[in-house]
Design a protein around this motif. Structure first.
Motif, PDB file in Angstrom:
ATOM      1  N   LEU A 159      70.182  62.438  10.057  1.00 24.93           N
ATOM      2  CA  LEU A 159      69.600  61.507   9.552  1.00 24.93           C
ATOM      3  C   LEU A 159      70.135  59.986  10.412  1.00 24.93           C
ATOM      4  O   LEU A 159      70.881  59.673  10.101  1.00 24.93           O
ATOM      5  CB  LEU A 159      70.240  61.505   7.632  1.00 24.93           C
ATOM      6  N   CYS A 171      69.489  56.022   8.925  1.00 25.24           N
ATOM      7  CA  CYS A 171      68.828  54.820   8.782  1.00 25.24           C
ATOM      8  C   CYS A 171      69.337  53.318   9.353  1.00 25.24           C
ATOM      9  O   CYS A 171      70.306  53.197   9.310  1.00 25.24           O
ATOM     10  CB  CYS A 171      69.703  55.058   7.348  1.00 25.24           C
ATOM     11  N   GLY A 192      67.971  51.095  14.761  1.00 21.54           N
ATOM     12  CA  GLY A 192      67.705  52.404  14.022  1.00 21.54           C
ATOM     13  C   GLY A 192      66.590  53.104  15.321  1.00 21.54           C
ATOM     14  O   GLY A 192      66.542  53.708  15.250  1.00 21.54           O
ATOM     15  N   ASN A 200      65.552  62.413  11.297  1.00 22.28           N
ATOM     16  CA  ASN A 200      64.396  61.836   9.576  1.00 22.28           C
ATOM     17  C   ASN A 200      65.156  60.174   9.820  1.00 22.28           C
ATOM     18  O   ASN A 200      66.325  59.894   9.618  1.00 22.28           O
ATOM     19  CB  ASN A 200      65.427  62.193   8.335  1.00 22.28           C
ATOM     20  N   LEU A 218      64.596  56.660   8.516  1.00 20.57           N
ATOM     21  CA  LEU A 218      65.005  55.890   7.634  1.00 20.57           C
ATOM     22  C   LEU A 218      64.853  54.529   7.962  1.00 20.57           C
ATOM     23  O   LEU A 218      65.688  53.527   8.129  1.00 20.57           O
ATOM     24  CB  LEU A 218      65.665  55.734   6.567  1.00 20.57           C
ATOM     25  N   THR A 219      64.140  53.575   7.564  1.00 26.82           N
ATOM     26  CA  THR A 219      64.132  52.127   7.884  1.00 26.82           C
ATOM     27  C   THR A 219      62.361  51.392   7.593  1.00 26.82           C
ATOM     28  O   THR A 219      61.773  52.416   6.292  1.00 26.82           O
ATOM     29  CB  THR A 219      63.306  52.492   9.584  1.00 26.82           C
ATOM     30  N   TYR A 227      59.584  58.594   6.316  1.00 29.10           N
ATOM     31  CA  TYR A 227      60.405  57.605   5.786  1.00 29.10           C
ATOM     32  C   TYR A 227      60.644  55.975   6.007  1.00 29.10           C
ATOM     33  O   TYR A 227      61.390  55.338   6.523  1.00 29.10           O
ATOM     34  CB  TYR A 227      61.881  58.461   6.262  1.00 29.10           C
ATOM     35  N   TYR A 258      65.941  49.611   0.375  1.00 32.58           N
ATOM     36  CA  TYR A 258      65.515  50.828   1.208  1.00 32.58           C
ATOM     37  C   TYR A 258      65.793  51.859  -0.098  1.00 32.58           C
ATOM     38  O   TYR A 258      66.484  52.259  -0.903  1.00 32.58           O
ATOM     39  CB  TYR A 258      66.300  51.619   2.391  1.00 32.58           C
ATOM     40  N   PHE A 312      65.696  58.500   0.281  1.00 30.98           N
ATOM     41  CA  PHE A 312      67.613  58.700   1.271  1.00 30.98           C
ATOM     42  C   PHE A 312      67.961  60.332   0.156  1.00 30.98           C
ATOM     43  O   PHE A 312      68.115  60.857   1.885  1.00 30.98           O
ATOM     44  CB  PHE A 312      68.183  57.260   1.063  1.00 30.98           C
ATOM     45  N   LEU A 369      74.162  55.485   9.966  1.00 28.62           N
ATOM     46  CA  LEU A 369      73.645  54.875   9.045  1.00 28.62           C
ATOM     47  C   LEU A 369      74.758  53.815   9.700  1.00 28.62           C
ATOM     48  O   LEU A 369      75.618  53.273   9.745  1.00 28.62           O
ATOM     49  CB  LEU A 369      74.771  54.742   7.279  1.00 28.62           C
ATOM     50  N   THR A 406      71.588  49.876   4.169  1.00 27.97           N
ATOM     51  CA  THR A 406      72.288  51.531   4.595  1.00 27.97           C
ATOM     52  C   THR A 406      73.768  51.024   3.649  1.00 27.97           C
ATOM     53  O   THR A 406      73.747  52.432   3.563  1.00 27.97           O
ATOM     54  CB  THR A 406      72.696  51.341   5.280  1.00 27.97           C
ATOM     55  N   PHE A 459      74.532  53.739   1.093  1.00 29.38           N
ATOM     56  CA  PHE A 459      74.328  55.300   0.631  1.00 29.38           C
ATOM     57  C   PHE A 459      75.493  55.997   1.663  1.00 29.38           C
ATOM     58  O   PHE A 459      75.194  56.886   1.380  1.00 29.38           O
ATOM     59  CB  PHE A 459      72.939  55.292   1.826  1.00 29.38           C
TER      60      PHE A 459
END
Length: 298
Positions: A5, A7, A43, A58, A60-61, A85, A120, A125, A137, A143, A146
């Motif tokens: 992951l 992010c 990221g 994965n 995430l942004t 994501y 986010y 997440f 992260l 982030t 998280f």
């Protein structure tokens, strides 16, 4: 196979070649082929580097609901990064301008728009976390919530706090305290890197610390065997722009360490990977595949 992951931040990056720093004022310049625009950001750089090396990611942004946001999604697809994501919940996509000279020195100007005030989606997440065995992260505000969620799920956290001067830094302390793998630069450290790494480990119990030393290489501190030594830099081709060097070092270390569990070999390979990467203009360019890196190493 579990995924990583990632992010973190994405922006539209414009690089501009200049003769030298400080930049002399003239009313107009024509740096032919000296201006390039691409999708980048910490990221995105990490996600692209990991994907190029062969890790499953994965990503995430957050981007804007605008032309540049669509450009990010289009480029992510071209780079093999899923857009599942990538959330377009901002009015404008963040942007940066990077000046760099013939020695590879650079100066960055980043306009985050209002991203530091925007959350986010936590449900996305949690969904991504279920498929992951490592949470990278980045230290951007969205982030922060998280960190605790990854810890509660017993997922190791890797993060880079970049330039740091104080263990009680209001912005970065949460990230330093939560990280299993912690990266930073030596640019503004108040102590020699070896002393600083020991102080960080004594304060937070961090398992693995890497401090980037620029042209001098990197320092690795491993808590389990009390290891703390420097690894020298290597040069694989001429330096064009050092922007993104730290992101490439961080990405490749996590790729190889996750595969082997060997931080020493992982850092050696990461230094080689970053050395090759800085032979290009942009932060998200110049990444090698694992096969190409292995050929370069031997």
């Amino acid at each position: 196979m579990a995924q990583i992951l990632v992010c973190g931040h994405t922006n539209i990056e414009t690089t501009l070649a200049v003769e030298q720093f400080p930049v002399e004022y003239v009313p107009m310049r024509y740096p032919f082929f000296g201006i390039q625009t691409a999708v980048a950001g910490v990221g995105y750089n990490i996600a692209k580097a990991l994907t190029t090396l062969g890790s499953r990611v994965n990503f995430l942004t957050m981007v804007g609901d605008d032309f540049f946001g669509e450009q990010v999604k289009h480029q992510a697809k071209a780079d093999g990064i899923s857009g599942n994501y990538i959330v377009a919940n901002m009015p404008q996509t963040a942007q940066s301008v990077i000046l760099y000279d013939k020695q590879g020195k650079r100066q960055g100007h980043t306009d985050l728009k209002d991203i530091q005030e925007r959350p986010y989606p936590p449900d996305l997440f949690q969904q991504a976390l279920q498929d992951s065995d490592l949470a990278i992260l980045c230290n951007i505000n969205y982030t922060r919530p998280f960190l605790a969620l990854a810890q509660q799920a017993n997922i190791p956290i890797a993060t880079d706090v970049h330039t740091i001067t104080d263990l009680d830094d209001d912005y970065n302390r949460d990230y330093m305290a939560a990280a299993t793998i912690l990266f930073m630069s030596d640019e503004r450290l108040p102590l020699p890197p070896e002393q600083w790494a020991k102080k960080v480990q004594q304060t937070f119990g961090t398992e693995i610390i890497v401090i980037g030393l620029g042209a001098k290489g990197a320092l690795l501190a491993v808590k389990s065997d009390n290891f703390c030594e420097r690894f020298p830099a290597v040069q694989t081709r001429a330096v064009v722009n050092t922007i993104g060097a730290g992101d490439s070092l961080f990405s490749s270390f996590n790729h190889f360490y996750r595969k082997s569990g060997d931080p020493y070999t992982a850092l050696q390979k990461a230094i080689l990977f970053a050395s090759y990467k800085i032979g290009t203009e942009g932060a998200a360019a110049g990444f090698l595949t694992e096969a190409a890196l292995n050929k370069l190493a031997f």
